[in-house]
Each structure stands twice: as structure tokens, then as C-alpha cells.
Design an enzyme around this catalytic site. Structure first.
Site, PDB file in Angstrom:
ATOM      1  N   GLY A   1       0.765  -1.239   0.000  1.00 19.58           N
ATOM      2  CA  GLY A   1       0.000   0.000   0.000  1.00 19.58           C
ATOM      3  C   GLY A   1       0.792   1.283   0.000  1.00 19.58           C
ATOM      4  O   GLY A   1       0.217   2.364  -0.210  1.00 19.58           O
TER       5      GLY A   1
ATOM      6  N   ARG B   1      -3.795   2.458 -16.877  1.00 22.04           N
ATOM      7  CA  ARG B   1      -3.995   3.243 -15.653  1.00 22.04           C
ATOM      8  C   ARG B   1      -4.637   4.611 -15.892  1.00 22.04           C
ATOM      9  O   ARG B   1      -5.526   4.997 -15.139  1.00 22.04           O
ATOM     10  CB  ARG B   1      -2.679   3.404 -14.871  1.00 22.04           C
ATOM     11  CG  ARG B   1      -2.036   2.069 -14.476  1.00 22.04           C
ATOM     12  CD  ARG B   1      -0.913   2.217 -13.448  1.00 22.04           C
ATOM     13  NE  ARG B   1      -1.454   2.513 -12.142  1.00 22.04           N
ATOM     14  CZ  ARG B   1      -1.434   3.692 -11.579  1.00 22.04           C
ATOM     15  NH1 ARG B   1      -0.856   4.699 -12.177  1.00 22.04           N
ATOM     16  NH2 ARG B   1      -1.969   3.871 -10.404  1.00 22.04           N
TER      17      ARG B   1
ATOM     18  N   CYS C   1      -9.489   2.106 -31.005  1.00 20.19           N
ATOM     19  CA  CYS C   1     -10.788   2.690 -31.340  1.00 20.19           C
ATOM     20  C   CYS C   1     -11.654   2.771 -30.097  1.00 20.19           C
ATOM     21  O   CYS C   1     -12.610   2.015 -29.927  1.00 20.19           O
ATOM     22  CB  CYS C   1     -11.436   1.874 -32.438  1.00 20.19           C
ATOM     23  SG  CYS C   1     -10.492   2.066 -33.937  1.00 20.19           S
TER      24      CYS C   1
HETATM   25  N1  LLP Z   1      -1.114  -7.219  -1.057  1.00 26.37           N
HETATM   26  C1  LLP Z   1      -2.356  -7.392  -1.533  1.00 26.37           C
HETATM   27  C2  LLP Z   1      -3.197  -8.409  -0.941  1.00 26.37           C
HETATM   28  C3  LLP Z   1      -2.827  -6.580  -2.593  1.00 26.37           C
HETATM   29  O1  LLP Z   1      -4.061  -6.736  -3.046  1.00 26.37           O
HETATM   30  C4  LLP Z   1      -1.973  -5.599  -3.154  1.00 26.37           C
HETATM   31  C5  LLP Z   1      -2.418  -4.752  -4.262  1.00 26.37           C
HETATM   32  C6  LLP Z   1      -0.664  -5.489  -2.640  1.00 26.37           C
HETATM   33  C7  LLP Z   1      -0.278  -6.306  -1.577  1.00 26.37           C
HETATM   34  C8  LLP Z   1       0.335  -4.515  -3.165  1.00 26.37           C
HETATM   35  O2  LLP Z   1      -0.078  -3.213  -2.983  1.00 26.37           O
HETATM   36  P1  LLP Z   1       0.905  -1.998  -3.351  1.00 26.37           P
HETATM   37  O3  LLP Z   1       2.072  -2.050  -2.405  1.00 26.37           O
HETATM   38  O4  LLP Z   1       1.328  -2.176  -4.747  1.00 26.37           O
HETATM   39  O5  LLP Z   1       0.063  -0.799  -3.164  1.00 26.37           O
HETATM   40  N2  LLP Z   1      -3.888  -1.834 -10.440  1.00 26.37           N
HETATM   41  C9  LLP Z   1      -3.817  -0.735  -9.502  1.00 26.37           C
HETATM   42  C10 LLP Z   1      -3.327  -1.190  -8.138  1.00 26.37           C
HETATM   43  C11 LLP Z   1      -4.135  -2.318  -7.557  1.00 26.37           C
HETATM   44  C12 LLP Z   1      -3.519  -2.887  -6.289  1.00 26.37           C
HETATM   45  C13 LLP Z   1      -4.107  -4.210  -5.955  1.00 26.37           C
HETATM   46  N3  LLP Z   1      -3.591  -4.842  -4.790  1.00 26.37           N
HETATM   47  C14 LLP Z   1      -2.953   0.377 -10.068  1.00 26.37           C
HETATM   48  O6  LLP Z   1      -2.646   0.346 -11.258  1.00 26.37           O
HETATM   49  O7  LLP Z   1      -2.637   1.327  -9.357  1.00 26.37           O
END
Ligand code: LLP
Length: 403
Positions: A228, A301, A331
Site C-alpha cells: 500500500g 492506468r 478505437c
Molecule cells: N497485497 C495485496 C493483498 C494486494 O491486493 C496488493 C495490491 C498489494 C499487496 C500490493 O499493494 P501496493 O504495495 O502495490 O500498493 N492496479 C492498480 C493497483 C491495484 C492494487 C491491488 N492490490 C494500479 O494500477 O494502481
């Protein structure tokens, strides 16, 4: 990105669109985090969903990282890169029987379990394979974060985790199930979090939960705080690894548990860009479009989350700035990389870099409009390697028949 290589050369040799990663930046990101956490010594499990390229995974594995996976495909990838299954955590609300069996057979560290029914399926798989499944309960702590709605996961409106109020009863039930070894609790409240407050709330709730469970006689060994950590795309002020580490030291370290983390975006963030070439410019009633050869199928994104990615011409161009939409060839009206962006006057053929594209870039690309997915390149000093080639037209038809 901290490397010297001429991107124009890569564009000529590999073509565009193309993802370019810097090995030095990837290493610096993982080492910065580990440095900030050196007193805590958590197991850092890279969230493979952020960037699944084998070369990237291998680099992180060599730095001692484990992996957080969410599918059998991601498990296959991390094993193929030579990762130690004993450092792999399996998250996700919809694990199938086939995926659970595969993970049990490979001997992963643990499952982050997200529902009662999943527990039953894991139990029956473990019984069949004559194994004990090690699990953590993924807690839904009911804590909101201020990021895009699609990146929030930690309240009762979201499908993730098990409501924290249900956890004690489930933990008590698990004590009587020989196929399952409950070893910890886990949470992940969302992604691209740029304030410490939600982390602090989540850490406090998780620490409280951990103590409650231990007090009721359940011996937990691990606590997983998910990922996160937000990064800077435009003008966000990320919380920084040091501040995050301090919160862990204050709220989590006193538990004496083994700490697990699942950062994705933070570890790759600025270590990659998407290189694209300007195909055409056109002006419609004063509105200027820069039509480039990368589209929403390459980087979704901007359209999916209205995410802002900086766009820089590779060659500095002087003169006035124009307000332009940078759009792709697909498209779809939603096919844009940037809208109302200030860029210099450019001619067709100019190369552009879409920054901060290493996280959730290539992994979310698709073949929409029968477009071949872009290659990936890793640069190291003054050389580069092609770590994923561009798809061919034959690749696009590989799985199909005429029926
Ligand atoms: N752990 C779990 C259970 C998760 O669902 C996620 C991300 C992470 C760790 C890693 O989170 P991070 O450190 O990357 O914030 N597609 C979106 C982001 C979706 C994140 C989904 N889960 C984007 O392009 O920003």
C-alpha cells in the site's frame, strides 16, 4: 532512472511501444526499503501483481525478497524465476481448488485466507494431499483509505478479508482442525496510500487483534501488514519508508511476532517507463491531439483510474508549450495516456517517455484491438537486455482454431 543508456537506441533496436526498466533503480528501491526496515527485519514479499517479469522477480529474489502471489500463474512465474517457495504468500479472495493444490504441493509459506468457505476447501485439499496447510487469516479491519475507489480494500464494503469481528470465532474453530495450522493474521487496506493515518489505524487494530487471539490461547507467530505504500506520480507526498518503519516499530514490533510485508508499487515505481513514438498530430477546432503508438492496451492506468503519469519528450525541445491530449491508436474514446497536458510542439517521429510505468503497467496490458503486447527491456549501465520480446501476430492466434 539512474542509467546511462541511450533510450533512442533502444527505440530503434527494439521498436516502440516498449517498457524500459532500470536495474539500478529496482535495486535501489528494494535496498532503500530494506535499509529503512533494517531494525525490524521483516520478510518483504514483493506483490507480483505490480510487475511480473521474470527478470524483475529474479532480481528481487536475489536481494532476499519473498513474493506475494494471487494466482496459480503468479506461483508458476515465481517458481520459474528460482524463488524459494518457503518465502511465498498466497493472497486473494477466489483461489480455486487447482491453485490451492498446486500451492500446497509446492510448499509455499502460507495462504492468506479470505473466507470461511476457502478454509473448508483448503482443509479438504490438504487432507487429500496428506499435508498441513499453513495459513494466516486475512482480516478486514474496516479502515478506509484516501485513494482511488478501486484501490481501497479495507472496509466492509470491499470483498477482501474476513470481518475483524468474526476472526476470534474462526480462529477458535481452526484449533480443532488438524489439516490447518493457523500461524498468523494479515491485512491489506489498499494501494497508493499517501498518509500515515490509515496505516496507523490498521496497525493498531491488527496489534489489538493479535493480542486478543494470543490471550485466548491461540499461538500466532506472524503478522502481515500488506502493501500500500504510495509513491509520487505528480505532486503526492508519499509517507516515506522511514516513517512507515517507525509506525511498525511503535505498534507491531512489541508483539514479538515475525513481520511480513507485501509491497508492490513501492519497489518498482520510478524504475520504469513506457517509451512511445508520436505518430501524428492533429488539431480539431483548436484542440490538439498527439497520437502515439502506445495505447490503453499498453497502459490502462490513465483511463481506468484517471491516473496521472508524467510524459516527457526524450529530446528537449524549446519553444512554447501547447495543451494537448496524448492519445493512442485504439478505437476507444477512453484510449488516452494524458489529457490537457502541457507539452512542446513536437513532430511525428518524436519519442516520448511515460514515466512511473513499472508498477501496474505491463502487467495490466492486453491484446485489445489485436494489438501485440509491448516488449520489456532492462537496462544496466551502458547495455540492455530484452527481457520480454514483442508479441508476434502468430502469438495472437496461438490458442485459436477455426472450429
Ligand atoms: N497485497 C495485496 C493483498 C494486494 O491486493 C496488493 C495490491 C498489494 C499487496 C500490493 O499493494 P501496493 O504495495 O502495490 O500498493 N492496479 C492498480 C493497483 C491495484 C492494487 C491491488 N492490490 C494500479 O494500477 O494502481
Amino acid at each position: 532512472m539512474g542509467e546511462e543508456l541511450d533510450l533512442e537506441r533502444i527505440a530503434l533496436e527494439v521498436g516502440t511501444p516498449c517498457y524500459v526498466y532500470s536495474r539500478a533503480a529496482l535495486l535501489s528501491n528494494v535496498r532503500t526499503l530494506q535499509e529503512a526496515l533494517h531494525r525490524i527485519k521483516p520478510l518483504v514479499c514483493f506483490a507480483v501483481k505490480a510487475n511480473q517479469n521474470l527478470a524483475v522477480l529474479r532480481l528481487f529474489a536475489d536481494e532476499g525478497a519473498g513474493f506475494d502471489i494471487v494466482s496459480g500463474g503468479e506461483l508458476y512465474r515465481v517458481l520459474r524465476c528460482g524463488a524459494d517457495p518457503a518465502k511465498v504468500i498466497y493472497s486473494g479472495v477466489g483461489k480455486t481448488q487447482e491453485e490451492i493444490e498446486m500451492a500446497l504441493a509446492k510448499g509455499i509459506l502460507m495462504f492468506n485466507v479470505e473466507s470461511r468457505q476457502e478454509i473448508e476447501l483448503i482443509r479438504s485439499c490438504a487432507r487429500q494431499l496428506r499435508k498441513t496447510a499453513t495459513i494466516a487469516l486475512r482480516v478486514n479491519p474496516d479502515i478506509a483509505v484516501q485513494s482511488h475507489p478501486y484501490m481501497q480494500t479495507g472496509t466492509h464494503h470491499h470483498k477482501f478479508g474476513i470481518d475483524y469481528e468474526e476472526i476470534p470465532a474462526i480462529a477458535a474453530y481452526l484449533r480443532r482442525q488438524p489439516e490447518i495450522r493457523l500461524r498468523g493474521i494479515a491485512c491489506h487496506i489498499g494501494s497508493q496510500i499517501t498518509s500515515l493515518q490509515p496505516f496507523e489505524k490498521a496497525f493498531k487494530r491488527m496489534a489489538w487483534m493479535f493480542r486478543e487471539l494470543c490471550a485466548s490461547g491461540i499461538q500466532l507467530e506472524t503478522i502481515n501488514l500488506g502493501g500500500g505504500l504510495g509513491v509520487r506520480y505528480k505532486d503526492e507526498k508519499p509517507v516515506g519508508a522511514e516513517n512507515y518503519a517507525q509506525l511498525l516499530e511503535k505498534h507491531i514490533c512489541p508483539l514479538g511476532a515475525r513481520i511480513l510485508l507485501e509491497p508492490g508499487r513501492y519497489l518498482v515505481r520510478d524504475a520504469g517507463l513506457l517509451m512511445t513514438r508520436l505518430l501524428y498530430t492533429k488539431t480539431t477546432r483548436g484542440k490538439i491531439f498527439y497520437i502515439v503508438d502506445a495505447g490503453m492496451n499498453d497502459l490502462v492506468r490513465p483511463t481506468l483510474y484517471h491516473a496521472w503519469h508524467e510524459i516527457q519528450p526524450l529530446r528537449q525541445v524549446g519553444g512554447e508549450l501547447l495543451q494537448v491530449d496524448v492519445v493512442g491508436p485504439l478505437c476507444e474514446t477512453g484510449d488516452f495516456l494524458a489529457r490537457n497536458r502541457q507539452l512542446p510542439r513536437l513532430r511525428p517521429g518524436a519519442l516520448l517517455a511515460v514515466m512511473q510505468a513499472a508498477a501496474y503497467g505491463q502487467v495490466q496490458s492486453s491484446n485489445y484491438n489485436a494489438r501485440r503486447r509491448a516488449p520489456e527491456v532492462m537496462i544496466q549501465g551502458n547495455r540492455y537486455s530484452l527481457i520480454r520480446r514483442r508479441e508476434t501476430y502468430a502469438d495472437l492466434l496461438f490458442q485459436e482454431t477455426l472450429g
